[in-house]
Design a protein around this motif. Structure first.
Motif, PDB file in Angstrom:
ATOM      1  N   ALA A  41       0.743  -1.152   0.030  1.00 57.40           N
ATOM      2  CA  ALA A  41      -0.008   0.067   0.004  1.00 57.40           C
ATOM      3  C   ALA A  41       0.885   1.330  -0.064  1.00 57.40           C
ATOM      4  CB  ALA A  41      -0.943  -0.121   1.196  1.00 57.40           C
ATOM      5  N   GLY A  42       2.157   1.337   0.895  1.00 58.98           N
ATOM      6  CA  GLY A  42       2.675   2.478   0.977  1.00 58.98           C
ATOM      7  C   GLY A  42       3.396   2.601  -0.575  1.00 58.98           C
ATOM      8  N   VAL A  44       2.243   1.567  -3.613  1.00 60.44           N
ATOM      9  CA  VAL A  44       1.203   2.406  -4.376  1.00 60.44           C
ATOM     10  C   VAL A  44       0.933   3.832  -4.187  1.00 60.44           C
ATOM     11  CG1 VAL A  44      -1.163   2.300  -4.965  1.00 60.44           C
ATOM     12  CG2 VAL A  44      -0.014   0.166  -4.987  1.00 60.44           C
ATOM     13  N   TRP A  45       0.887   4.342  -2.781  1.00 58.11           N
ATOM     14  CA  TRP A  45       0.841   5.544  -2.477  1.00 58.11           C
ATOM     15  C   TRP A  45       2.060   6.498  -3.051  1.00 58.11           C
ATOM     16  CZ3 TRP A  45       3.721   8.820   0.340  1.00 58.11           C
ATOM     17  CH2 TRP A  45       3.014   9.978   0.798  1.00 58.11           C
ATOM     18  N   TRP A  46       3.197   5.973  -2.846  1.00 56.68           N
ATOM     19  CA  TRP A  46       4.383   6.507  -3.324  1.00 56.68           C
ATOM     20  C   TRP A  46       4.412   6.662  -4.807  1.00 56.68           C
ATOM     21  CZ3 TRP A  46       8.564   4.796  -6.408  1.00 56.68           C
ATOM     22  CH2 TRP A  46       9.594   5.997  -6.535  1.00 56.68           C
ATOM     23  N   TYR A  47       4.106   5.626  -5.495  1.00 56.62           N
ATOM     24  CA  TYR A  47       3.919   5.706  -6.908  1.00 56.62           C
ATOM     25  C   TYR A  47       3.047   6.683  -7.628  1.00 56.62           C
ATOM     26  CZ  TYR A  47       3.769   3.936 -11.851  1.00 56.62           C
ATOM     27  OH  TYR A  47       3.886   3.880 -13.051  1.00 56.62           O
ATOM     28  N   THR A  48       1.829   6.834  -6.869  1.00 58.64           N
ATOM     29  CA  THR A  48       0.933   7.737  -7.216  1.00 58.64           C
ATOM     30  C   THR A  48       0.993   9.260  -6.860  1.00 58.64           C
ATOM     31  OG1 THR A  48      -0.654   7.206  -5.466  1.00 58.64           O
ATOM     32  CG2 THR A  48      -1.238   6.098  -7.348  1.00 58.64           C
ATOM     33  N   GLN A  49       1.794   9.237  -5.837  1.00 57.02           N
ATOM     34  CA  GLN A  49       2.389  10.761  -5.445  1.00 57.02           C
ATOM     35  C   GLN A  49       3.204  11.424  -6.274  1.00 57.02           C
ATOM     36  OE1 GLN A  49       0.583  12.630  -3.161  1.00 57.02           O
ATOM     37  NE2 GLN A  49      -0.904  11.058  -3.265  1.00 57.02           N
TER      38      GLN A  49
END
Length: 185
Positions: A41-42, A44-49
């Motif tokens: 989840a982290g 994915v969050w980093w990739y989208t940010q």
């Protein structure tokens, strides 16, 4: 009676240990799964940010100025990508077909690429495009079919083309070489 006590003592103790070990093993397995899910989840969050998902859409260039202000505050990684688009000048080079070096039957390479000129240097690079092609011809003609094998072959060819283009025109004139097609026949 001694057999019953021995059996009860022998079976009672290992059963309790087995329960304790089984419980610890399950707890460790659950903890590993939870940590893995949190790490995913982290990621994915980093990739989208950082804007990794946005280039897949065709409207990235239209959104770049709006995202530039936000991305520059976060270490400049997003801002760097938005700065590159407006100043880049893409010069498409006519396709080149060159024979490869080798003792066997004739082999050819067809190459189509784009030269990315530095900011404000587009006209100069377009005017001197024959100089770039002249610098690349000897390199491409010296390639062997074996040089085109492997996943790193395109990267090595691209880097050499960029180096020779910069050498032919001078430093700061060419920012990148983008290989569109590389076909070996």
């Amino acid at each position: 009676m001694s057999d019953e006590k021995g059996d009860a003592g022998a079976t009672g103790e290992p059963v309790e240990e087995a329960k304790k070990k089984g419980g610890k093993g399950r707890l460790i397995a659950i903890a590993v799964v939870v940590v893995g899910m949190l790490a995913g989840a982290g990621g994915v969050w980093w990739y989208t940010q950082r804007g990794g998902a946005a280039p897949a859409s065709g409207d990235k260039h239209a959104e770049a100025p709006a995202e530039g202000g936000e991305g520059q505050g976060e270490g400049g990684e997003g801002g760097e990508a938005s700065k590159a688009d407006p100043s880049a000048a893409y010069i498409e080079v006519p396709p080149m077909m060159v024979n490869l070096r080798g003792g066997g039957p004739a082999k050819f390479i067809k190459l189509r690429f784009i030269v990315v000129a530095a900011e404000g240097k587009t006209d100069v690079v377009k005017a001197r495009l024959p100089v770039i092609l002249d610098a690349l011809q000897p390199f491409l003609r010296e390639l062997r079919p074996d040089d085109l094998n492997g996943s790193a072959a395109v990267f090595r060819i691209k880097e050499e083309m960029l180096r020779r283009s910069a050498q032919a025109l001078g430093k700061g004139m060419v920012r990148d070489v983008l290989i569109q097609d590389l076909i070996q026949q």
